[in-house]
Design an enzyme around this catalytic site. Structure first.
Site, short mmCIF file in Angstrom:
data_model
loop_
_atom_site.label_atom_id
_atom_site.label_comp_id
_atom_site.label_asym_id
_atom_site.label_seq_id
_atom_site.Cartn_x
_atom_site.Cartn_y
_atom_site.Cartn_z
N VAL A 130 0.84 -1.15 -0.06
CA VAL A 130 0.06 -0.07 -0.11
C VAL A 130 0.84 1.04 -0.07
O VAL A 130 0.17 2.43 -0.05
CB VAL A 130 -0.92 -0.08 1.30
CG1 VAL A 130 -1.75 -1.34 1.17
CG2 VAL A 130 -0.22 -0.08 2.62
N ASP A 131 2.33 1.10 -0.08
CA ASP A 131 3.13 2.20 0.06
C ASP A 131 3.32 2.82 -1.51
O ASP A 131 2.70 2.07 -2.47
CB ASP A 131 4.57 1.98 0.56
CG ASP A 131 5.39 0.79 -0.33
OD1 ASP A 131 5.78 -0.31 0.24
OD2 ASP A 131 5.53 1.08 -1.65
N HIS B 77 -4.30 -4.05 -2.85
CA HIS B 77 -4.79 -3.95 -1.50
C HIS B 77 -5.04 -2.62 -1.12
O HIS B 77 -5.14 -2.34 -0.11
CB HIS B 77 -3.66 -4.58 -0.43
CG HIS B 77 -3.64 -6.12 -0.70
ND1 HIS B 77 -2.67 -7.08 -0.18
CD2 HIS B 77 -4.59 -6.99 -1.26
CE1 HIS B 77 -2.96 -8.50 -0.45
NE2 HIS B 77 -4.13 -8.46 -1.19
N SER C 34 5.22 -13.65 0.73
CA SER C 34 5.44 -14.79 1.35
C SER C 34 4.29 -15.67 0.68
O SER C 34 4.11 -16.92 1.16
CB SER C 34 5.00 -14.74 2.81
OG SER C 34 3.78 -14.00 3.26
N1 APR Z 1 14.02 -8.67 0.03
C1 APR Z 1 13.20 -9.53 -0.50
N2 APR Z 1 12.41 -10.09 0.10
C2 APR Z 1 12.23 -9.93 1.47
C3 APR Z 1 13.26 -9.15 2.19
C4 APR Z 1 14.23 -8.48 1.28
N3 APR Z 1 15.15 -7.47 1.51
N4 APR Z 1 13.07 -9.07 3.45
C5 APR Z 1 12.00 -9.95 3.61
N5 APR Z 1 11.59 -10.51 2.27
C6 APR Z 1 10.51 -11.36 1.94
C7 APR Z 1 10.20 -12.47 3.26
O1 APR Z 1 11.01 -13.76 3.14
C8 APR Z 1 8.97 -12.73 3.04
O2 APR Z 1 8.46 -13.81 2.07
O3 APR Z 1 9.39 -10.81 1.88
C9 APR Z 1 8.19 -11.57 2.19
C10 APR Z 1 7.28 -10.94 3.10
O4 APR Z 1 6.21 -11.57 3.33
P1 APR Z 1 4.96 -11.00 4.18
O5 APR Z 1 5.41 -10.21 5.41
O6 APR Z 1 3.86 -11.98 4.45
O7 APR Z 1 4.61 -9.74 3.20
P2 APR Z 1 3.46 -9.93 2.05
O8 APR Z 1 3.78 -11.21 1.36
O9 APR Z 1 3.50 -8.77 1.22
O10 APR Z 1 1.94 -9.87 2.71
C11 APR Z 1 0.77 -9.90 1.78
O11 APR Z 1 -0.63 -9.74 3.92
O12 APR Z 1 -1.39 -8.63 5.46
C12 APR Z 1 -1.54 -8.66 4.35
O13 APR Z 1 -2.39 -7.00 2.89
C13 APR Z 1 -1.14 -7.33 3.57
O14 APR Z 1 -0.39 -7.10 1.43
C14 APR Z 1 -0.07 -8.05 2.63
C15 APR Z 1 -0.33 -9.30 2.30
#
Ligand code: APR
Length: 233
Positions: free
Chosen positions: A89-90, A105, A181
């Site tokens: 959302v950024d 989202h 993730s």
């Molecule tokens: N570079 C690349 N990937 C990274 C880094 C990095 N520096 N640091 C962390 N990660 C990876 C993690 O290993 C993980 O797989 O980014 C992923 C982050 O996963 P989440 O925190 O679950 O974020 P996201 O997948 O975007 O979540 C999806 O969940 O809560 C909802 O709406 C929210 O859009 C969000 C959605």
């Protein structure tokens, strides 16, 4: 004819800009309950708590800058038609120069009256407007006199841009997944709409649950992985 790349990003692409991810240890969902601050039930239960959560995210975003991964993704537009489809959302993809960004989202810098952009009005965004990094409080009303809410897709709400996203992925010659993730549907299932002859890559330092043997996993952080990716195109 330029080839098409669909770039599917999650919180990991903004991690190196200092914005927290959700599920890494110490992530946002370790400190906040998404059902309280990011769900439609949470909104009806305590609007002020939800407004404060997104006010905090806007304060962090004001201080954040696009990182090398956002810039590299924007740079792909020199040689490719690039569709960025983000769960984030950024506004860092836009600030890095990406010109076609679909926010599945929502967008934290935008707000709307709480009675708009829903099934009744066909998810119309005509009353959505950008407040930048300002705060929204309980009692702040839209021009139509209705309480303002973040232009965010809360848990429990539809994802209106999913159709558009599926179409863009199905047209891509290359699908690049960065920093997600793959745990929140329907966004997590998007890459499965890739055509059978599309090349698929994922950049993530962690192990990721992959269901397609053709996916090339670049197991690095986004800024480093983008350099490897450029060399594989
Ligand atoms: N570079 C690349 N990937 C990274 C880094 C990095 N520096 N640091 C962390 N990660 C990876 C993690 O290993 C993980 O797989 O980014 C992923 C982050 O996963 P989440 O925190 O679950 O974020 P996201 O997948 O975007 O979540 C999806 O969940 O809560 C909802 O709406 C929210 O859009 C969000 C959605």
């Amino acid at each position: 004819m330029k080839k098409r790349i669909a770039v599917l990003t999650g919180a990991g692409v903004s991690a190196e800009s200092g914005l927290g991810t959700y599920r890494d240890n110490g992530g946002l969902w370790d400190n906040y309950d998404p059902m309280e601050v990011a769900s439609i039930e949470g909104w009806y239960r305590d609007r002020a708590k939800v407004l404060d959560f997104y006010n905090m995210q806007r304060r962090h975003l004001r201080e954040a800058r696009p990182n090398g991964a956002h810039l590299a993704i924007a740079g792909l537009e020199k040689d490719y038609i690039v569709d960025v489809i983000t769960q984030n959302v950024d506004n860092l993809h836009e600030r890095a120069g990406s010109t076609h960004v679909v926010h599945l989202h929502g967008e934290v810098t935008k707000v709307r009256p709480e009675n708009s952009c829903n099934e009744e009005d066909g998810f119309s965004e005509k009353s959505v407007f950008d407040i930048g990094y300002d705060e929204v409080r309980l009692g702040d009303k839209a021009p139509n006199g209705v309480q303002l809410r973040p232009h965010i897709v809360f848990f429990g709400e539809a994802v209106p841009k999913m159709e558009q996203a599926m179409d863009l992925v199905s047209k891509a010659d290359v699908v690049l997944i960065v920093g997600t993730s793959l745990s929140v549907y329907p966004a997590a299932g998007l890459y499965r709409y890739a055509s059978s002859d599309a090349r698929i890559f994922i950049i993530d330092p962690a192990e990721v649950p992959l269901f397609d043997r053709r996916i090339v996993h670049i197991r690095k952080v986004a800024t480093e992985g983008m350099k490897d990716f450029a060399g594989m195109l």
